[in-house]
Write a protein that holds these residues in place. Structure first.
Motif, mmCIF file in Angstrom:
data_model
loop_
_atom_site.group_PDB
_atom_site.id
_atom_site.type_symbol
_atom_site.label_atom_id
_atom_site.label_comp_id
_atom_site.label_asym_id
_atom_site.label_seq_id
_atom_site.Cartn_x
_atom_site.Cartn_y
_atom_site.Cartn_z
ATOM 1 N N ALA B 93 0.820 -1.185 0.051
ATOM 2 C CA ALA B 93 0.157 0.159 0.072
ATOM 3 C C ALA B 93 0.943 1.282 -0.027
ATOM 4 O O ALA B 93 0.508 2.435 -0.008
ATOM 5 N N GLY B 94 2.007 1.081 0.005
ATOM 6 C CA GLY B 94 3.036 2.262 0.027
ATOM 7 C C GLY B 94 3.883 2.647 1.168
ATOM 8 O O GLY B 94 4.440 3.539 1.174
ATOM 9 N N TRP B 95 3.569 1.905 2.331
ATOM 10 C CA TRP B 95 4.159 2.192 3.466
ATOM 11 C C TRP B 95 5.329 1.083 3.804
ATOM 12 O O TRP B 95 5.117 -0.115 4.279
ATOM 13 N N SER B 96 6.384 1.307 3.431
ATOM 14 C CA SER B 96 7.624 0.137 3.735
ATOM 15 C C SER B 96 8.457 0.412 4.947
ATOM 16 O O SER B 96 9.606 0.115 4.923
ATOM 17 N N GLU B 97 8.000 1.340 5.902
ATOM 18 C CA GLU B 97 8.849 1.654 7.088
ATOM 19 C C GLU B 97 8.953 0.471 7.989
ATOM 20 O O GLU B 97 7.907 -0.010 8.309
#
Lengths: 254, 333
Positions: B93-97
């Motif tokens: 979904a775009g959050w790879s932290e």
């Protein structure tokens, strides 16, 4: 105040059937504060069943149980213990790999609602540990406090049964054959411990040895076929003709 | 000496005795330092070392319920897999932290653990095995059917995880991966160690030792069991998330029955109810698989089976239990 003492535990026409067998039949009991009552009766009279009903291991078919005036009939076993109604078991029901110190500390922590705390070490509960140790000391288990329960002599395990119950700070203590399996000379010593329990605890004990019953009970309840045959002072029970017939006559050795 | 101490035991020695039970031993410090060795001695095995740290964390989560609370499970991969998919889908979904992803996965797995715990605490023995097995299979099939979300049998390709603290990049050799997985394992181990030495840990041992007595000392033990099951599920979720983040792929096998069974095998090999058994078991299992698969890729599990039988027959408390008995023989006399 008259000699009529405050009633701490009361059952009202408590009944239970196992199939067609009436194991508890309209039992009415009233334990005053600080009493030392004995519950006797021949094998199969339903003594343990009655204790199971009072403490909630079994649900009665009808009747009610009151602890200090509150109806506790629908409460769970643990809720009854937290309300001050505790039992011990005829067959050792202990924690074999825990030491007495750990087991009694656990019971104290449960009573104080601290047993769910997982973010600090057990040693942070200093007061609970001290209390557990004092409890063990008071019944003569101080020297055994840090040995695994399974390594203790049988007699000491019977004492631990009582220590665990005491740690819940009971108002009413039901002892299911506390001296079961203990040699006769040791069982007298065990009952000395019971007699010396805090005087505000109401005690009801099941015991088969009539010498001990007559020595330690202030009053005796005779249970036959699930019903109360007689509740009276030891002297009256000793001389009662019906008790002789149904109970003392059958396999009683003095 | 022990005898003399017990004879004049007082409150102080009682407190001290309890405190001693949770003291760090030199063995433990050496053990953790040894886990740093792969960085220097076997840098080519760092990816394997990461796999081991992840498996050890998963086994640790199972030890908390199996070794301490006596809950047997054959479906814990469910939480491992849910954690892996949660981290992967968050990344997609775009959050790879990594750290927030880890937290998200742990909370999600813990939440599902809490919901299922209501069922778990009501059954025991065979019924418990069947419920956990059933839940595990159910989750696997659900993930299979929802292939639009999970990629089904094709699996999911996870976007590359961002650098940890925006600084440590995930490198090809696996230095960062192993450092990351080992750090998470260590932190979870410290928390577990605190937990098992707390009053709650004592209550869990009480449940394992004699569940029948617990209500009779006023314990609402169902709540204890639900709590530890939830914590364990969350920890398994963290392990799954670590796998997704460090390998950048999630396949259906994260939810497989084999994974649930393997983790039990690891624990039994290492020894249950001692935390370190989870780590030792994971090391033995995965190193053996790596080495044996090199010799004979088809039959490596044969040797695991053999090892398992030897351990169960001759070392009923696992390899660590066996070693500590050897070491402690003198003390116990």
């Amino acid at each position: 105040m008259t000699d009529q003492k405050e009633i701490v535990l009361r059952t009202d026409s408590l009944s239970k059937k196992f199939g067609a067998l009436q194991v508890t039949n309209a039992v009415r009991l009233a334990l005053p504060r600080g009493c030392r009552y004995a519950l006797i009766g021949p094998n199969g009279a339903g003594k343990t069943t009655l204790i199971n009903l009072i403490t909630g291991q079994l649900k009665p078919d009808s009747g009610s149980i009151f602890l200090g005036g509150d109806d506790i009939t629908g409460k769970s076993v643990s809720a009854r213990v937290r309300a001050g109604l505790t039992r011990t078991f005829q067959i050792n029901t202990l924690f074999p790999d825990l030491t007495p110190l750990e087991a009694v500390t656990l019971a104290v922590c449960e009573r104080e609602g601290k047993a769910g705390q997982f973010w600090q070490p057990l040693s942070a509960h200093g007061a609970a540990i001290d209390e557990a140790f004092e409890t063990l000391k008071s019944i003569g288990l101080a020297a055994a406090a840090t040995r695994p329960t399974r390594t203790l002599p049988y007699g000491q395990q019977r004492l631990l049964e009582i220590a665990l119950a005491l740690a819940t700070k009971p108002r009413v203590l039901l002892l299911d054959e506390p001296a079961a399996g203990v040699p006769k000379d040791e069982s007298a010593a065990l009952f000395e411990v019971i007699a010396a329990l805090p005087s505000d605890i109401s005690v009801l004990f099941i015991e088969h040895d009539m010498d001990i019953v007559f020595k330690f009970a202030s009053r005796i309840i005779v249970l036959v076929a699930g019903g109360v045959l007689l509740e009276a002072d030891p002297e009256e029970v000793r001389t009662d003709q019906r008790v002789r017939e149904v109970y003392l006559g059958k396999g009683h050795h003095v | 000496m022990n005898q003399a101490m017990s004879a004049n035991a007082n409150v102080d020695t009682a407190r001290q005795w309890l405190k001693r039970q949770s003291r760090w031993s030199p063995f433990e410090i050496v053990f953790w330092l040894a886990l740093l060795l792969p960085f220097f001695l076997f840098p080519t095995y760092l990816p394997l070392a990461s796999q081991i740290a992840i498996a050890a964390l998963f086994a640790l989560s199972v030890d908390l319920i199996l070794g301490y609370a006596g809950i047997i499970t054959l479906g814990h991969a469910m939480f491992f897999g849910l954690g892996a998919y949660a981290a992967a889908l968050l990344a997609k979904a775009g959050w790879s932290e990594p750290l927030t992803g880890l937290l998200f996965a742990g909370v999600f797995a813990g939440l599902i653990g809490f919901i299922t715990s209501f069922m778990i605490v009501r059954v025991q023995h065979l019924a418990l095995l069947m419920i956990t097995l059933g839940l595990g299979v159910l989750t696997l099939e659900l993930a299979n059917a929802m292939s639009w979300l999970t990629g089904g049998t094709d699996g999911l390709r996870v976007p590359r995880t961002w650098p940890i603290f925006n600084y440590f990049r995930f490198d090809l050799w696996g230095y960062t991966s192993y450092g990351y997985t080992l750090a998470v394992l260590f932190i979870c181990f410290l928390l577990s160690r605190l937990l098992v030495n707390s009053s709650f840990g004592l209550a869990l041992r009480g449940i394992r030792e004699n569940v029948k007595r617990m209500p009779a000392i006023g314990s609402d033990h169902h709540r204890h069991l639900q709590k530890i099951y939830t914590i364990s599920a969350a920890m398994a979720g963290l392990a799954g998330a670590l796998l997704a983040q460090t390998t950048s792929t999630v396949a259906l096998d994260v939810l497989s029955f084999t994974r649930s069974a393997d983790v039990i095998v690891m624990l039994v090999l290492g020894g249950t109810g001692r935390l370190y058994g989870a780590i030792v078991g994971a090391i033995i299992f995965l190193v053996a698989r790596d080495q044996l698969a090199g010799i004979n890729p088809q039959y490596w599990y044969f040797w695991i089976g053999l090892l398992l039988m030897v351990v169960v027959l001759f070392m009923p408390k696992g390899i660590l239990g066996f070693l500590s008995r050897l070491a402690g023989r003198r003390d116990n006399d």
